[in-house]
Motif scaffolding. Sequence first.
Motif, PDB file in Angstrom:
ATOM      1  N   GLU A   9       4.361 -10.229   8.234  1.00  0.00           N
ATOM      2  CA  GLU A   9       3.228 -10.224   9.376  1.00  0.00           C
ATOM      3  C   GLU A   9       3.820  -9.319  10.748  1.00  0.00           C
ATOM      4  O   GLU A   9       5.215  -9.656  10.834  1.00  0.00           O
ATOM      5  CB  GLU A   9       2.798 -11.697   9.826  1.00  0.00           C
ATOM      6  CG  GLU A   9       2.141 -12.489   8.782  1.00  0.00           C
ATOM      7  CD  GLU A   9       1.008 -11.857   8.275  1.00  0.00           C
ATOM      8  OE1 GLU A   9       0.219 -10.945   8.963  1.00  0.00           O
ATOM      9  OE2 GLU A   9       0.580 -11.990   7.036  1.00  0.00           O
ATOM     10  N   GLU A  23       7.204 -12.197  11.120  1.00  0.00           N
ATOM     11  CA  GLU A  23       7.116 -13.215   9.893  1.00  0.00           C
ATOM     12  C   GLU A  23       7.449 -12.806   8.826  1.00  0.00           C
ATOM     13  O   GLU A  23       6.953 -11.607   8.400  1.00  0.00           O
ATOM     14  CB  GLU A  23       5.775 -13.962  10.058  1.00  0.00           C
ATOM     15  CG  GLU A  23       5.798 -15.296   9.071  1.00  0.00           C
ATOM     16  CD  GLU A  23       4.599 -16.055   9.013  1.00  0.00           C
ATOM     17  OE1 GLU A  23       4.272 -16.952   8.576  1.00  0.00           O
ATOM     18  OE2 GLU A  23       3.349 -15.311   9.432  1.00  0.00           O
ATOM     19  N   TYR A  42      10.018 -17.076  10.986  1.00  0.00           N
ATOM     20  CA  TYR A  42       9.529 -16.563  12.348  1.00  0.00           C
ATOM     21  C   TYR A  42      10.557 -15.637  13.172  1.00  0.00           C
ATOM     22  O   TYR A  42      11.791 -16.064  13.260  1.00  0.00           O
ATOM     23  CB  TYR A  42       8.810 -17.192  13.385  1.00  0.00           C
ATOM     24  CG  TYR A  42       7.527 -17.959  12.492  1.00  0.00           C
ATOM     25  CD1 TYR A  42       6.292 -17.490  12.193  1.00  0.00           C
ATOM     26  CD2 TYR A  42       7.653 -19.356  12.266  1.00  0.00           C
ATOM     27  CE1 TYR A  42       5.270 -17.911  11.614  1.00  0.00           C
ATOM     28  CE2 TYR A  42       6.521 -19.993  11.583  1.00  0.00           C
ATOM     29  CZ  TYR A  42       5.416 -19.261  11.249  1.00  0.00           C
ATOM     30  OH  TYR A  42       4.420 -19.936  10.453  1.00  0.00           O
ATOM     31  N   GLU A  54      -3.193 -10.362  16.313  1.00  0.00           N
ATOM     32  CA  GLU A  54      -3.186 -12.139  16.455  1.00  0.00           C
ATOM     33  C   GLU A  54      -4.316 -12.514  15.962  1.00  0.00           C
ATOM     34  O   GLU A  54      -4.411 -13.577  15.452  1.00  0.00           O
ATOM     35  CB  GLU A  54      -2.957 -12.245  18.084  1.00  0.00           C
ATOM     36  CG  GLU A  54      -3.009 -13.941  18.354  1.00  0.00           C
ATOM     37  CD  GLU A  54      -2.806 -14.140  19.807  1.00  0.00           C
ATOM     38  OE1 GLU A  54      -2.973 -15.689  20.210  1.00  0.00           O
ATOM     39  OE2 GLU A  54      -2.615 -13.421  20.658  1.00  0.00           O
ATOM     40  N   HIS A  57      -3.470 -12.905  11.995  1.00  0.00           N
ATOM     41  CA  HIS A  57      -2.353 -13.886  11.733  1.00  0.00           C
ATOM     42  C   HIS A  57      -2.086 -15.071  12.526  1.00  0.00           C
ATOM     43  O   HIS A  57      -1.680 -16.065  12.067  1.00  0.00           O
ATOM     44  CB  HIS A  57      -0.996 -13.267  11.348  1.00  0.00           C
ATOM     45  CG  HIS A  57      -0.475 -12.320  12.514  1.00  0.00           C
ATOM     46  ND1 HIS A  57      -0.320 -12.978  13.651  1.00  0.00           N
ATOM     47  CD2 HIS A  57      -0.045 -11.057  12.444  1.00  0.00           C
ATOM     48  CE1 HIS A  57       0.048 -11.917  14.482  1.00  0.00           C
ATOM     49  NE2 HIS A  57       0.357 -10.759  13.759  1.00  0.00           N
ATOM     50  N   ARG A 147      -6.814 -20.433   2.684  1.00  0.00           N
ATOM     51  CA  ARG A 147      -6.145 -19.196   3.419  1.00  0.00           C
ATOM     52  C   ARG A 147      -7.272 -18.767   4.622  1.00  0.00           C
ATOM     53  O   ARG A 147      -8.096 -17.892   4.448  1.00  0.00           O
ATOM     54  CB  ARG A 147      -6.157 -17.829   2.510  1.00  0.00           C
ATOM     55  CG  ARG A 147      -5.503 -16.850   3.067  1.00  0.00           C
ATOM     56  CD  ARG A 147      -5.522 -15.565   2.161  1.00  0.00           C
ATOM     57  NE  ARG A 147      -4.577 -14.439   2.672  1.00  0.00           N
ATOM     58  CZ  ARG A 147      -4.952 -13.051   2.910  1.00  0.00           C
ATOM     59  NH1 ARG A 147      -6.219 -13.064   2.328  1.00  0.00           N
ATOM     60  NH2 ARG A 147      -4.105 -12.236   3.146  1.00  0.00           N
ATOM     61  N   LYS A 149      -6.346 -18.052   7.773  1.00  0.00           N
ATOM     62  CA  LYS A 149      -5.694 -16.485   8.433  1.00  0.00           C
ATOM     63  C   LYS A 149      -4.537 -15.983   7.399  1.00  0.00           C
ATOM     64  O   LYS A 149      -4.167 -16.941   6.796  1.00  0.00           O
ATOM     65  CB  LYS A 149      -5.211 -16.800   9.932  1.00  0.00           C
ATOM     66  CG  LYS A 149      -6.188 -16.942  10.764  1.00  0.00           C
ATOM     67  CD  LYS A 149      -5.758 -17.150  12.234  1.00  0.00           C
ATOM     68  CE  LYS A 149      -6.809 -17.262  13.141  1.00  0.00           C
ATOM     69  NZ  LYS A 149      -7.641 -15.991  13.532  1.00  0.00           N
ATOM     70  N   HIS A 150      -4.122 -14.909   7.749  1.00  0.00           N
ATOM     71  CA  HIS A 150      -2.945 -14.508   6.992  1.00  0.00           C
ATOM     72  C   HIS A 150      -1.638 -15.179   7.529  1.00  0.00           C
ATOM     73  O   HIS A 150      -1.491 -15.625   8.648  1.00  0.00           O
ATOM     74  CB  HIS A 150      -2.762 -12.941   7.313  1.00  0.00           C
ATOM     75  CG  HIS A 150      -3.608 -12.074   6.852  1.00  0.00           C
ATOM     76  ND1 HIS A 150      -3.371 -10.878   6.392  1.00  0.00           N
ATOM     77  CD2 HIS A 150      -5.040 -12.054   6.457  1.00  0.00           C
ATOM     78  CE1 HIS A 150      -4.541 -10.102   5.853  1.00  0.00           C
ATOM     79  NE2 HIS A 150      -5.526 -11.169   5.892  1.00  0.00           N
ATOM     80  N   GLY A 151      -1.006 -15.488   6.361  1.00  0.00           N
ATOM     81  CA  GLY A 151       0.507 -16.119   6.786  1.00  0.00           C
ATOM     82  C   GLY A 151       1.351 -15.650   5.744  1.00  0.00           C
ATOM     83  O   GLY A 151       1.120 -15.589   4.478  1.00  0.00           O
ATOM     84  N   ALA A 152       2.731 -15.331   6.173  1.00  0.00           N
ATOM     85  CA  ALA A 152       3.634 -14.626   5.191  1.00  0.00           C
ATOM     86  C   ALA A 152       3.875 -15.275   4.004  1.00  0.00           C
ATOM     87  O   ALA A 152       3.702 -15.044   2.937  1.00  0.00           O
ATOM     88  CB  ALA A 152       4.772 -14.194   5.966  1.00  0.00           C
ATOM     89  N   ASP A 155       0.563 -16.192   2.005  1.00  0.00           N
ATOM     90  CA  ASP A 155       0.355 -14.928   1.144  1.00  0.00           C
ATOM     91  C   ASP A 155       1.288 -14.583   0.087  1.00  0.00           C
ATOM     92  O   ASP A 155       0.909 -13.977  -1.337  1.00  0.00           O
ATOM     93  CB  ASP A 155       0.255 -13.876   1.933  1.00  0.00           C
ATOM     94  CG  ASP A 155      -1.058 -13.743   3.037  1.00  0.00           C
ATOM     95  OD1 ASP A 155      -1.698 -14.753   2.588  1.00  0.00           O
ATOM     96  OD2 ASP A 155      -1.320 -13.003   3.940  1.00  0.00           O
TER      97      ASP A 155
END
Length: 232
Positions: A9, A23, A42, A54, A57, A147, A149-152, A155
């Motif tokens: 991210e 991230e 992070y 923002e 993610h 899921r 939001k996006h999250g490293a 994902d």
Amino acid sequence: MREIIFDTETTGLDPKAGHRLVEIGCVELIDRRETGRTFHAYYNPQRDMPPEAEAVHGLSIQFLSNKPLFADHIEELLDFLGDAPMVAHNAAFDFGFINAEFARAGRAALDMQRMRCTVQMARKLHPGAKHSLDALCTRYGIDRSHRIKHGALLDAELLAHLYIEMTGGRQIGLGLAAEAAQEQASPLAVPTTRAAPRIFREARPHSATPAELARHAEFVATLNNPLWHDNP
């Protein structure tokens, strides 16, 4: 074979414009199966977080302000990555940001020969279809209901499942897993042996007996104008 599935991210789309990596999440695969080993971190980007980033993610600059700098924890990441191939969705984007961070820290870039891109794989497998992570998870029946939001790391875990499906690794893995489970079921288990070779037998006779031939002739004699007596 060891492979690393990863995702990042960032604060934006272009590291050349000053955007930073915030991230990274990595999942280890060996022979197309997850080992349970992951890496997640992070980083403080030392800059503002654009609202549009923002919104994707959910990482605010307030949250990231007390996180370590990427340059201060490179060795931890490199130790996890090793020399394994690295798989990402739209991999050129993620490699671009990681190598930009390495360059800022005065370190050598990752070899692009290690890069594997699931977007490119999907374009070959499903030309003309949607190739986003969400769309491909739907196509392959992978649950992504969590899921929001996006999250490293999240994902990367979804991508690991997708990569296994796209490469046929689950089918291969099931067979190997079954064999391994059988071998480990008991320390005294007798090793599985191959089936004995098949014995060749002569074909059994199927000719009609004289009595059967006689009954057949009697039956044919009772037929009225059988088709085979018609003139051509």
